[in-house]
Design a protein around this motif. Structure first.
Motif, PDB file in Angstrom:
ATOM      1  N   TRP A 155       0.832  -1.202   0.000  1.00 27.25           N
ATOM      2  CA  TRP A 155       0.000   0.000   0.000  1.00 27.25           C
ATOM      3  C   TRP A 155       0.862   1.245   0.000  1.00 27.25           C
ATOM      4  CZ3 TRP A 155      -4.765   2.076  -0.311  1.00 27.25           C
ATOM      5  CH2 TRP A 155      -5.039   3.254   0.365  1.00 27.25           C
ATOM      6  N   PHE A 164       3.940   1.420  -0.927  1.00 22.97           N
ATOM      7  CA  PHE A 164       4.700   1.440  -2.174  1.00 22.97           C
ATOM      8  C   PHE A 164       3.870   2.049  -3.294  1.00 22.97           C
ATOM      9  CE2 PHE A 164       7.439   0.252  -5.505  1.00 22.97           C
ATOM     10  CZ  PHE A 164       6.723  -0.422  -6.472  1.00 22.97           C
ATOM     11  N   PHE A 165       2.591   1.639  -3.413  1.00 24.56           N
ATOM     12  CA  PHE A 165       1.725   2.198  -4.445  1.00 24.56           C
ATOM     13  C   PHE A 165       1.607   3.709  -4.284  1.00 24.56           C
ATOM     14  CE2 PHE A 165       1.138  -1.755  -6.002  1.00 24.56           C
ATOM     15  CZ  PHE A 165       0.166  -2.569  -5.457  1.00 24.56           C
ATOM     16  N   PHE A 193       4.385   6.825  -5.420  1.00 25.30           N
ATOM     17  CA  PHE A 193       4.559   7.427  -6.734  1.00 25.30           C
ATOM     18  C   PHE A 193       3.825   8.743  -6.849  1.00 25.30           C
ATOM     19  CE2 PHE A 193       6.899   4.244  -8.921  1.00 25.30           C
ATOM     20  CZ  PHE A 193       6.621   3.065  -8.242  1.00 25.30           C
ATOM     21  N   GLN A 194       3.159   9.147  -5.772  1.00 21.92           N
ATOM     22  CA  GLN A 194       2.345  10.352  -5.834  1.00 21.92           C
ATOM     23  C   GLN A 194       3.176  11.577  -5.506  1.00 21.92           C
ATOM     24  OE1 GLN A 194      -1.339   9.025  -4.044  1.00 21.92           O
ATOM     25  NE2 GLN A 194      -1.856  11.167  -3.761  1.00 21.92           N
ATOM     26  N   GLU A 195       2.863  12.698  -6.152  1.00 22.70           N
ATOM     27  CA  GLU A 195       3.565  13.942  -5.867  1.00 22.70           C
ATOM     28  C   GLU A 195       2.552  14.957  -5.414  1.00 22.70           C
ATOM     29  OE1 GLU A 195       6.659  15.236  -6.004  1.00 22.70           O
ATOM     30  OE2 GLU A 195       6.039  17.323  -5.833  1.00 22.70           O
ATOM     31  N   ILE A 238      -7.789  18.341   3.495  1.00 19.85           N
ATOM     32  CA  ILE A 238      -8.674  19.443   3.862  1.00 19.85           C
ATOM     33  C   ILE A 238     -10.034  18.874   4.228  1.00 19.85           C
ATOM     34  CG2 ILE A 238      -9.684  21.589   3.019  1.00 19.85           C
ATOM     35  CD1 ILE A 238      -7.351  21.891   1.212  1.00 19.85           C
ATOM     36  N   TRP A 293     -11.735  -2.136   1.925  1.00 17.88           N
ATOM     37  CA  TRP A 293     -11.570  -2.736   0.596  1.00 17.88           C
ATOM     38  C   TRP A 293     -10.169  -2.526   0.053  1.00 17.88           C
ATOM     39  CZ3 TRP A 293     -10.144   0.156  -3.601  1.00 17.88           C
ATOM     40  CH2 TRP A 293     -10.321   1.536  -3.516  1.00 17.88           C
ATOM     41  N   TRP A 294      -9.548  -1.375   0.372  1.00 17.61           N
ATOM     42  CA  TRP A 294      -8.230  -1.130  -0.209  1.00 17.61           C
ATOM     43  C   TRP A 294      -7.196  -2.082   0.375  1.00 17.61           C
ATOM     44  CZ3 TRP A 294     -11.166   2.221   2.627  1.00 17.61           C
ATOM     45  CH2 TRP A 294     -10.726   2.508   3.926  1.00 17.61           C
ATOM     46  N   VAL A 328      -7.614  -5.451  -1.273  1.00 19.37           N
ATOM     47  CA  VAL A 328      -6.975  -5.445  -2.588  1.00 19.37           C
ATOM     48  C   VAL A 328      -5.471  -5.628  -2.452  1.00 19.37           C
ATOM     49  CG1 VAL A 328      -6.318  -3.770  -4.341  1.00 19.37           C
ATOM     50  CG2 VAL A 328      -8.709  -4.208  -3.918  1.00 19.37           C
ATOM     51  N   SER A 387      -3.032  -8.743  -3.703  1.00 21.53           N
ATOM     52  CA  SER A 387      -1.819  -8.609  -4.512  1.00 21.53           C
ATOM     53  C   SER A 387      -0.642  -9.275  -3.834  1.00 21.53           C
ATOM     54  CB  SER A 387      -1.448  -7.147  -4.767  1.00 21.53           C
ATOM     55  OG  SER A 387      -2.516  -6.307  -4.589  1.00 21.53           O
ATOM     56  N   SER A 406      -0.869 -12.916  -4.266  1.00 22.49           N
ATOM     57  CA  SER A 406      -0.602 -13.323  -5.653  1.00 22.49           C
ATOM     58  C   SER A 406       0.883 -13.327  -5.929  1.00 22.49           C
ATOM     59  CB  SER A 406      -1.273 -12.371  -6.652  1.00 22.49           C
ATOM     60  OG  SER A 406      -2.542 -12.040  -6.252  1.00 22.49           O
ATOM     61  N   ILE A 407       1.585 -12.296  -5.436  1.00 19.86           N
ATOM     62  CA  ILE A 407       3.026 -12.248  -5.671  1.00 19.86           C
ATOM     63  C   ILE A 407       3.705 -13.418  -4.967  1.00 19.86           C
ATOM     64  CG2 ILE A 407       5.102 -10.884  -5.314  1.00 19.86           C
ATOM     65  CD1 ILE A 407       3.474  -8.399  -5.595  1.00 19.86           C
ATOM     66  N   TYR A 440       2.345 -16.270  -4.356  1.00 17.03           N
ATOM     67  CA  TYR A 440       1.970 -17.492  -5.083  1.00 17.03           C
ATOM     68  C   TYR A 440       2.845 -17.698  -6.300  1.00 17.03           C
ATOM     69  CZ  TYR A 440      -0.742 -20.826  -7.832  1.00 17.03           C
ATOM     70  OH  TYR A 440      -1.111 -21.895  -8.578  1.00 17.03           O
TER      71      TYR A 440
END
Lengths: 220, 596
Positions: free
Chosen positions: B99, B101-102, B105-107, B116, B156-157, B160, B164, B167-168, B170
């Motif tokens: 989470w 890590f995803f 990538f945000q700036e 806010i 939910w996040w 998800v 993942s 899955s990785i 697996y």
């Protein structure tokens, strides 16, 4: 006579100072030029003050849509070394009447960006005490960036899993075909003496060395 | 060796491609998240004096791999249960890492500023009261409930991210050690690369040297506290993954002639060295963060003073702050006290250590915001954490898979890929508990109660079993046949004396300390009057019962399995041995001849 003339000359600024000092409708302004600009900081002097007053007059003009606001309507007092001071705005129609706080606040709020830029400062370094800066609107994404990264990762993993499973399936199928292929050869060969020659390693049969040419070893 | 198994298995037992794979896998399993976030914390407390017991236990583990029969009989089921339970929550931590890590990538980084509120006139209150980093972790990631009784709903996040993560896992685990052996080339080496990059970067940050100096000066007073020693002991066990079946399982795939003594030393030394190596950049970064916090504190005080007294800008600096403060205090003390200046102490900021999730998701993320190029550092850090955790996950799952395969509990017709897939899916479904609102509290319970007493008990049983039941002499003979030399006096003294005694002492002390106080846990409660401090609440009855259950079920399986085996052996002796005797063609067995 002279006293009267002197009074007339000095009265307006005195009155003005009183208007500014005692007023409830004034705002304190604080500038932090050195913090914002570091070595490129400019010095605060009369000309800068002049610029400030003119930007405020501009802000009032924009907000009230009256072109009558002038630099003389902006009164300043309580200058300090900090670079902080108090200002009030007088009405263009009546110099003794002050514009109420709320109106000035609105004017400043709407034009803060322009005022900041005139001084190369920001909301943090050009403070109007009592007027909190409007917060930047939150960025609304169409798709959150994290979902995009997630999609990429999950896609790669899914492709990998499918590829690995396919390779297992195809390996098994090939092994099955090889076994099936050998058993097919079984059918084609005529069985002699009840034995199938296919299991012995090929159609040619086994090389029986009893009758091989061994001239190299013995001479008859 | 069991001739039946040799005769019946048409498939060969899988093997490592080469020695490097085996070593990398063991190192990857032993070197995990604990090396990065638990060791530096403990080091901070008492300076890393607990290194020595590590080496005592390592040889046992690698050697026990060859005695998987013995190991399975005595403690295999217990190890399997523990590996299963640990795998559940460990992968949830990896889901959190994913989470973050995803979001790296945000700036700008989402944990750098408060969001806010709905009216657009201020920041969210909870965020203002604590810090943006805390808010992002507790509210936007975990969405945590005020206590463990309130479960909340599935986030939910997190579901998800958990999917993942599984899955990785697996895809690397899909064919057992065949695929794991390939994956470890990356997952075991990449963390070292990243640690080196961080080391170089961290040493150039301002305040790094303060942090390092802090690391290497231990607090001698704390050494007197037995709780600290206890924590260290469990840390060693957890870190080396000693009692997990994983190392046993990995070793069982080695060829018989293998220098296990050297292997163990290599794994053990690398594990300890990694912990030390990881603590250097971590402490440098913590020092940088503490210095940054200290400067921020002083600067905000300076700003308050400057604004209140209308002093010219930059007249008060960090250097002359003290003299200015005393001067202003003498001239106008009331005004100064009305400002409520904060007390800034560098030592205080340095002491703000954290271990576990606190270090990675709060302290480190806060530090990364201040570093130039934050996104890059955040991405690197979280990939490193993920690789570290992933290689440890392999061990956990192998510790579950290998016993199941060896005990022939897997149906014949099921291909390995399907079986590993089933394991992953079932683990994922159970781990959904940790994605609830109260998930973090449950994870802490699993962490403290599965990773402590059961591990100590199992390690103790294994060492007693090998040394006293199997016999020291037989064991030494086996080692000689594998490595070509008998174990020297140092190892024998350790196995027979020091190790069991130390384990027993630590175990008893731990139990004694635990039963003395009713366990409590810290909670994140925005309604709490002292918020943002965590409110400490006691575990309620049913929750505590679950804790006890988690500690005892793995341990209980040891005697249960032992009794079961004993009973089976008794019945076998009575009806004639079921183990095939190669010289017995059964024509003349006692069962089939009628008395003449």
């Amino acid at each position: 006579m002279l006293a009267g003339v002197l009074l007339l000359i000095f009265l307006p600024p005195l009155v003005a100072k009183d208007l500014c000092k005692d007023s409830q409708d004034g705002f304190k302004v604080r500038l932090s030029i050195k913090t914002a600009l570091g070595d490129d900081a400019y010095e605060w002097n009369e000309s800068e003050m002049f610029l400030f007053r003119s930007t405020l007059a501009y802000a009032m003009r924009k907000q009230t849509k009256q072109d009558t606001y002038n630099i003389t309507n902006i009164l300043v007092c309580n200058d300090t070394q900090r670079v902080s001071f108090v200002f009030v705005v007088t009405s263009p129609d009546d110099p003794d009447q002050l514009i109420p706080k709320e109106q000035i606040e609105q004017a400043v709020r709407q034009n803060k960006h322009r005022i900041n830029n005139a001084f190369l400062l920001s909301d943090m370094t050009l403070e109007f005490v009592g007027i909190p800066p409007t917060l930047a609107a939150p960025i609304i994404y169409d798709t959150e960036p994290w979902l995009i990264v997630f999609g990429v990762v999950i896609g790669a993993v899914a492709v990998g899993i499918v590829a690995l499973l396919m390779s297992t399936v195809s390996k098994k199928r090939r092994a099955k075909e090889k076994a099936a292929g050998l058993s097919e050869e079984d059918e084609g060969i005529v069985k002699e003496n009840g034995t199938a020659l296919s299991g012995l390693g090929g159609k040619e049969g086994v090389y029986n060395q009893t009758f091989s040419n061994d001239n190299r070893f013995t001479e008859l | 060796m069991d001739t039946a198994s040799v005769a019946s298995s048409a498939q060969e037992r899988p093997k490592w491609d080469n020695k490097v794979q085996y070593l990398l896998t063991c190192i990857g399993f032993a070197v995990g998240l604990g090396n990065v976030w638990r060791f530096p914390y403990l080091c901070q407390i008492y300076g890393g004096v607990f290194q020595y017991p590590n080496f005592l236990y390592e040889l046992i583990k690698a050697l026990l791999g060859y005695y998987r029969m013995i190991a399975l009989v005595l403690a295999g089921v217990a190890s399997m249960i523990i590996s299963l339970l640990v795998g559940l929550f460990y992968n949830t931590i990896l889901a959190w890492v994913l989470w973050y890590f995803f979001h790296s990538f945000q700036e700008p980084l989402p944990w750098s500023q408060c969001p806010i509120n709905e009216n657009n006139n201020g920041y969210v209150q909870e965020c203002v009261a604590s810090t943006p980093v805390n808010y992002f972790w507790y509210r936007q990631t975990l969405n945590i409930t005020p206590d463990i009784e309130q479960s909340g709903s599935l986030q939910w996040w997190l579901v998800v991210c958990l999917a993942s993560a599984w899955s990785i896992v697996y895809i690397c685990f899909i064919r057992g050690i065949e695929t794991i052996g390939k994956a470890v080339y990356v997952t075991s080496t990449f963390p070292y690369l990243v640690l080196t990059v961080f080391l170089v970067r961290a040493l150039t940050l301002p305040g790094a040297t303060d942090g390092l100096r802090y690391l290497f000066t231990p607090d001698w007073a704390l050494l007197m506290d037995p709780q600290v020693w206890l924590d260290a002991a469990t840390q060693i066990f957890f870190s080396l993954s000693l009692a997990f079946g994983g190392l046993i399982a990995f070793s069982s795939y080695n060829p018989k002639k293998n220098d296990c003594e050297r292997d163990t030393l290599v794994v053990g030394i690398i594990n300890s060295a990694t912990s030390l190596y990881a603590s250097i950049p971590i402490f440098a970064i913590l020092g940088f963060k503490a210095t940054g916090n200290f400067n921020f504190c002083i600067n905000s005080n300076i700003l308050d003073l400057t604004n209140a007294f209308d002093v010219a800008e930059r007249n008060i600096t960090i250097e002359n702050y003290e003299s200015w403060l005393t001067h202003l205090n003498t001239t106008d003390p009331d005004k100064v006290s009305s400002l409520n200046l904060k007390h800034c102490d560098l030592q205080n900021f340095m002491d703000q250590s954290a271990s576990g999730t606190g270090l990675a998701f709060i302290l480190f993320t806060e530090a990364v915001i201040e570093m130039p190029g934050s996104q890059v550092w955040a991405v690197l850090f979280f990939i490193m954490l993920f690789s570290l955790g992933l290689s440890s996950m392999f061990g956990n799952l192998e510790g579950v898979l290998t016993p199941l395969l060896d005990l022939h509990l897997v149906p014949r017709w099921m291909p390995k890929e399907l079986f590993t897939g089933l394991i992953c899916v079932m683990n994922f479904l159970v781990a959904l508990i940790f994605t609830l609102g109260s998930g973090n509290y449950w994870l802490e319970i699993f962490n403290s109660y599965v990773g402590s007493i059961p591990l100590l008990v199992i390690a103790f049983c294994e060492i007693i079993g090998v040394v006293f039941f199997y016999g020291m002499n037989r064991f030494s003979d086996d080692i000689e046949s594998m490595t070509g030399r008998r174990p020297n006096l140092f190892w024998r003294v350790c196995w027979m004396g020091i190790s069991p005694i130390m384990l027993l002492v630590v175990l008893v002390a731990y139990v004694v300390v635990q039963v003395q106080k009713h366990p409590t846990y810290p909670t994140w409660n925005p309604e709490y009057e002292n918020f943002p401090e965590s409110e400490v609440k006691p575990y309620s009855g049913w929750v505590f019962a679950i804790c006890v259950l988690l500690s005892t079920v793995p341990v209980l399986s040891i005697p249960i399995v032992a009794v079961y085996r004993l009973i089976r052996r008794q019945t076998q002796l009575q009806t004639g041995s079921s183990l095939p005797n190669p010289y017995d063609n059964q024509a003349f067995s006692t069962g089939s001849i009628k008395a003449l």
